[in-house]
Design a protein around this motif. Sequence first.
Motif, mmCIF file in Angstrom:
data_model
loop_
_atom_site.group_PDB
_atom_site.id
_atom_site.type_symbol
_atom_site.label_atom_id
_atom_site.label_comp_id
_atom_site.label_asym_id
_atom_site.label_seq_id
_atom_site.Cartn_x
_atom_site.Cartn_y
_atom_site.Cartn_z
ATOM 1 N N ILE A 143 15.152 34.203 28.393
ATOM 2 C CA ILE A 143 16.394 34.893 28.010
ATOM 3 C C ILE A 143 16.076 36.207 27.318
ATOM 4 C CG2 ILE A 143 18.353 34.782 26.405
ATOM 5 C CD1 ILE A 143 18.556 31.788 27.049
ATOM 6 N N GLU A 180 14.833 38.630 30.143
ATOM 7 C CA GLU A 180 15.716 38.940 31.256
ATOM 8 C C GLU A 180 17.162 39.202 30.843
ATOM 9 O OE1 GLU A 180 14.444 39.329 34.216
ATOM 10 O OE2 GLU A 180 12.441 38.632 33.635
ATOM 11 N N ARG A 181 17.628 38.551 29.778
ATOM 12 C CA ARG A 181 19.044 38.671 29.410
ATOM 13 C C ARG A 181 19.234 38.775 27.900
ATOM 14 N NH1 ARG A 181 22.695 34.269 32.297
ATOM 15 N NH2 ARG A 181 24.225 35.675 31.378
ATOM 16 N N GLU A 195 25.498 31.003 26.895
ATOM 17 C CA GLU A 195 26.219 32.263 26.706
ATOM 18 C C GLU A 195 27.706 32.013 26.451
ATOM 19 O OE1 GLU A 195 26.272 36.712 28.672
ATOM 20 O OE2 GLU A 195 25.960 34.991 29.992
ATOM 21 N N LEU A 214 17.119 29.545 33.368
ATOM 22 C CA LEU A 214 17.772 30.831 33.126
ATOM 23 C C LEU A 214 19.049 30.947 33.951
ATOM 24 C CD1 LEU A 214 17.383 33.513 31.550
ATOM 25 C CD2 LEU A 214 16.277 34.429 33.600
ATOM 26 N N ALA A 216 21.291 28.949 30.840
ATOM 27 C CA ALA A 216 21.631 30.130 30.040
ATOM 28 C C ALA A 216 23.123 30.472 30.082
ATOM 29 C CB ALA A 216 20.786 31.327 30.473
ATOM 30 N N PRO A 217 23.810 30.369 31.237
ATOM 31 C CA PRO A 217 25.253 30.666 31.230
ATOM 32 C C PRO A 217 26.047 29.718 30.334
ATOM 33 C CG PRO A 217 24.395 30.764 33.466
ATOM 34 C CD PRO A 217 23.303 30.190 32.614
ATOM 35 N N MET A 230 22.768 38.825 25.880
ATOM 36 C CA MET A 230 23.612 37.680 25.554
ATOM 37 C C MET A 230 23.450 37.238 24.104
ATOM 38 S SD MET A 230 21.823 34.471 27.591
ATOM 39 C CE MET A 230 22.573 33.142 26.644
#
Length: 325
Positions: A164, A167-168, A286, A278, A282-283, A171
């Motif tokens: 995370i 890559e993200r 988030e 991920l 991860a969603p 969030m």
Amino acid sequence: MLSAAGAAFTPVPAVPVSLRPGRLLRFLRSYGRTRHAAFTLIRSLQPDVVVSLGGFVAAPVVAAARRFWVPVVLMNLDAKPGRANRWMALSAAHVLSAVPTPTAPAFNRRIDQVVGMPLRRIALAPADAPDCRKQLGLDPELPTLLITGASQGASSLNDLMVAILRERPAMLAGWQVLHLCGAGADESALHDAYTAAGVPARVLPFLHRIGLAWGSADVALSRAGANSVAEAAANSVPALFLPYPYHRDQHQRMNAAPLVEAGGARMADDAVDPARNLVEVAPELETLLTRRDLRERMRTALKALVPADAAATVAELLLRERRGR
């Protein structure tokens, strides 16, 4: 934890059961050594009662207690009792359970009482969130995500957070993280990943005063061991549980299910592979981080689950057992 609490204890060389020839031989040897150590201890202490918290570590100690006619109180912690607990229940004077065991009818019939999970006082938040954060060196005003794999940590949770952060990282904008990574994890690599992503974080291998962690948290990403689930509920912390994926009976899923059904938690499958997590996990995380209204509803649902004082119930039973001898 026992050392930090100043408690006297005797370690035993128990190892889990395995049907693989080499590991089976190792189990049989350790079982004999553990039972012998328990014989010696029970002969020396002459206890009024033996309390078993279950599992392969407890089984040879219970066998030693039976040899000396010492009554056993079994405290089952999981919704799906394991083989050792089912065996110990056959000879226990009393069987208590932290949670119902609906999938084990024979075991269920032996339960005297479902008492809830006995929690250490140190697992409860000692103050409000800003004060708990301040005591941990965190920003008192920033919302906080707690990552915990319980006392041993969880490598797949650690790997997911690294993915995370790489890559993200957006969030986690506006959040700080308290990451309990486990003693075997690369603490410095995790710290560097948070720093590179610009996410304020404190990374610790272990935190004895775990109540400070729960008291600091607005959201938790956690394994679903019996203690972790009970601590999240007792501290009213909305959680995304990722049950340990390698248990054959998947009992951690059953541990978390009541909180999920009550609307106080969510649960996702740990794919172990960080790239898959991920995409799939991860969603879910988030959603919890970005929707304050959802977090408030979850917290309200958890506060409605008034926990029983399980430790007091167990203590009262032990005192009755002692007076009855």
